[in-house]
Design a protein around this motif. Structure first.
Motif, PDB file in Angstrom:
ATOM      1  N   GLN A  26       0.827  -1.079  -0.137  1.00 17.05           N
ATOM      2  CA  GLN A  26       0.095  -0.083  -0.123  1.00 17.05           C
ATOM      3  C   GLN A  26       0.986   1.305  -0.026  1.00 17.05           C
ATOM      4  OE1 GLN A  26      -3.085   0.009   2.911  1.00 17.05           O
ATOM      5  NE2 GLN A  26      -3.018   2.353   3.008  1.00 17.05           N
ATOM      6  N   PRO A  27       0.515   2.193  -0.881  1.00 15.47           N
ATOM      7  CA  PRO A  27       1.218   3.630  -0.611  1.00 15.47           C
ATOM      8  C   PRO A  27       1.367   4.057   0.684  1.00 15.47           C
ATOM      9  CG  PRO A  27      -0.384   3.568  -2.506  1.00 15.47           C
ATOM     10  CD  PRO A  27      -0.844   2.370  -1.750  1.00 15.47           C
ATOM     11  N   ALA A  28       2.364   4.858   1.069  1.00 12.00           N
ATOM     12  CA  ALA A  28       2.622   5.410   2.201  1.00 12.00           C
ATOM     13  C   ALA A  28       1.440   6.381   2.575  1.00 12.00           C
ATOM     14  CB  ALA A  28       4.099   6.250   2.509  1.00 12.00           C
ATOM     15  N   GLY A  29       0.971   6.399   3.651  1.00  9.15           N
ATOM     16  CA  GLY A  29      -0.335   7.135   4.265  1.00  9.15           C
ATOM     17  C   GLY A  29       0.129   8.362   5.002  1.00  9.15           C
ATOM     18  N   ASP A  30       1.511   8.652   5.142  1.00  5.41           N
ATOM     19  CA  ASP A  30       1.695   9.814   5.705  1.00  5.41           C
ATOM     20  C   ASP A  30       1.877  10.943   5.119  1.00  5.41           C
ATOM     21  OD1 ASP A  30       3.997   8.981   4.308  1.00  5.41           O
ATOM     22  OD2 ASP A  30       5.696   9.061   5.910  1.00  5.41           O
ATOM     23  N   THR A  31       1.072  11.095   4.076  1.00  4.45           N
ATOM     24  CA  THR A  31       1.183  12.558   3.078  1.00  4.45           C
ATOM     25  C   THR A  31       0.225  13.524   3.896  1.00  4.45           C
ATOM     26  OG1 THR A  31      -0.614  11.482   1.681  1.00  4.45           O
ATOM     27  CG2 THR A  31       1.632  11.354   1.141  1.00  4.45           C
ATOM     28  N   ILE A  32       0.388  14.842   3.524  1.00  3.98           N
ATOM     29  CA  ILE A  32      -0.453  15.964   4.094  1.00  3.98           C
ATOM     30  C   ILE A  32      -1.789  15.673   3.721  1.00  3.98           C
ATOM     31  CG2 ILE A  32      -0.758  18.409   4.227  1.00  3.98           C
ATOM     32  CD1 ILE A  32       1.899  17.596   5.639  1.00  3.98           C
ATOM     33  N   ASP A  33      -2.203  15.222   2.688  1.00  7.19           N
ATOM     34  CA  ASP A  33      -3.416  15.343   1.907  1.00  7.19           C
ATOM     35  C   ASP A  33      -4.176  13.977   2.179  1.00  7.19           C
ATOM     36  OD1 ASP A  33      -3.146  17.694   1.360  1.00  7.19           O
ATOM     37  OD2 ASP A  33      -2.377  17.028  -0.623  1.00  7.19           O
ATOM     38  N   ALA A  34      -3.697  13.208   3.004  1.00 10.48           N
ATOM     39  CA  ALA A  34      -4.317  11.717   3.201  1.00 10.48           C
ATOM     40  C   ALA A  34      -5.554  11.916   3.828  1.00 10.48           C
ATOM     41  CB  ALA A  34      -3.410  10.783   4.143  1.00 10.48           C
ATOM     42  N   VAL A  64      -7.366   4.973  -0.492  1.00 15.26           N
ATOM     43  CA  VAL A  64      -5.834   4.607  -0.606  1.00 15.26           C
ATOM     44  C   VAL A  64      -4.874   5.377  -1.155  1.00 15.26           C
ATOM     45  CG1 VAL A  64      -4.040   2.564  -0.810  1.00 15.26           C
ATOM     46  CG2 VAL A  64      -6.512   1.883  -0.378  1.00 15.26           C
ATOM     47  N   PRO A  65      -3.945   5.858  -0.466  1.00 10.87           N
ATOM     48  CA  PRO A  65      -3.350   5.897   0.957  1.00 10.87           C
ATOM     49  C   PRO A  65      -4.394   6.836   1.679  1.00 10.87           C
ATOM     50  CG  PRO A  65      -2.174   7.559  -0.056  1.00 10.87           C
ATOM     51  CD  PRO A  65      -2.913   6.963  -1.134  1.00 10.87           C
ATOM     52  N   ASN A  66      -4.278   6.259   3.134  1.00  6.28           N
ATOM     53  CA  ASN A  66      -5.159   7.163   3.982  1.00  6.28           C
ATOM     54  C   ASN A  66      -4.443   7.309   5.499  1.00  6.28           C
ATOM     55  OD1 ASN A  66      -5.570   4.696   5.867  1.00  6.28           O
ATOM     56  ND2 ASN A  66      -6.938   3.829   4.249  1.00  6.28           N
ATOM     57  N   SER A  67      -4.892   7.948   6.268  1.00  7.87           N
ATOM     58  CA  SER A  67      -4.373   7.895   7.409  1.00  7.87           C
ATOM     59  C   SER A  67      -3.901   6.903   8.611  1.00  7.87           C
ATOM     60  CB  SER A  67      -4.803   9.348   8.185  1.00  7.87           C
ATOM     61  OG  SER A  67      -6.137   9.082   8.617  1.00  7.87           O
ATOM     62  N   GLY A  68      -4.797   6.058   8.142  1.00  6.59           N
ATOM     63  CA  GLY A  68      -4.637   4.723   8.966  1.00  6.59           C
ATOM     64  C   GLY A  68      -5.897   4.536   9.795  1.00  6.59           C
ATOM     65  N   PHE A  69      -5.340   4.281  11.204  1.00 10.03           N
ATOM     66  CA  PHE A  69      -6.347   3.829  12.138  1.00 10.03           C
ATOM     67  C   PHE A  69      -7.725   4.661  12.135  1.00 10.03           C
ATOM     68  CE2 PHE A  69      -8.158   4.223  16.405  1.00 10.03           C
ATOM     69  CZ  PHE A  69      -8.713   3.089  16.445  1.00 10.03           C
ATOM     70  N   TRP A  70      -7.256   6.027  12.097  1.00  9.10           N
ATOM     71  CA  TRP A  70      -8.680   7.212  12.170  1.00  9.10           C
ATOM     72  C   TRP A  70      -9.459   6.814  11.132  1.00  9.10           C
ATOM     73  CZ3 TRP A  70     -10.253   7.966  16.713  1.00  9.10           C
ATOM     74  CH2 TRP A  70      -9.446   7.933  17.789  1.00  9.10           C
ATOM     75  N   TYR A  71      -8.849   6.706   9.826  1.00  8.44           N
ATOM     76  CA  TYR A  71      -9.746   6.693   8.612  1.00  8.44           C
ATOM     77  C   TYR A  71     -10.511   5.327   8.478  1.00  8.44           C
ATOM     78  CZ  TYR A  71     -11.177   6.050   3.806  1.00  8.44           C
ATOM     79  OH  TYR A  71     -11.911   5.749   2.646  1.00  8.44           O
ATOM     80  N   ASP A  72      -9.844   4.178   9.098  1.00  8.75           N
ATOM     81  CA  ASP A  72     -10.726   2.869   9.262  1.00  8.75           C
ATOM     82  C   ASP A  72     -11.706   3.046  10.165  1.00  8.75           C
ATOM     83  OD1 ASP A  72      -8.940   1.776   7.489  1.00  8.75           O
ATOM     84  OD2 ASP A  72      -7.777   1.154   8.875  1.00  8.75           O
ATOM     85  N   ALA A  73     -11.502   3.714  11.446  1.00  6.03           N
ATOM     86  CA  ALA A  73     -12.444   4.084  12.339  1.00  6.03           C
ATOM     87  C   ALA A  73     -13.702   4.844  11.901  1.00  6.03           C
ATOM     88  CB  ALA A  73     -12.056   4.497  13.574  1.00  6.03           C
TER      89      ALA A  73
END
Length: 99
Positions: A26-34, A64-73
């Motif tokens: 998965q592409p890195a999700g640590d971008t500003i606009d995720a 995808v990509p997203n910010s991770g846990f908070w996007y999933d929640a």
């Protein structure tokens, strides 16, 4: 007659599929606009409509990509709210009552 190794064969097949799925990148999700929590909430609420639209249009259900846990929640909460909205809208029509 079934072999005693039949369930073991399916277990190894399942582990092989899990191993292959674990290699997916998965592409890195640590971008500003995720997208974060609120975009996940929005995407989750409209997930069923996006799923139907993805049949004929280039629409994706999940960002995808997203910010991770908070996007999933947010996505799971939005999807649960959409299902609850559908059930509450259909309940009077099928003869249910609010009590």
């Amino acid at each position: 007659m079934k072999s005693a190794l039949q369930p073991l064969k399916y277990a190894f097949l399942g582990m092989g599929f899990a191993l292959l799925a674990g290699c997916a990148a998965q592409p890195a999700g640590d971008t500003i606009d995720a997208p974060g929590f609120f975009m996940g909430l929005f995407h989750g609420f409209f997930a069923l409509i996006s799923l139907i639209g993805s049949i004929i249009l280039p629409v994706y259900v999940y960002a995808v990509p997203n910010s991770g846990f908070w996007y999933d929640a947010g996505f799971l909460l939005g999807f649960a709210l959409s299902l609850l909205t559908i059930v509450l809208a259909l309940l009077p029509r099928i003869g249910g009552y609010f009590s």
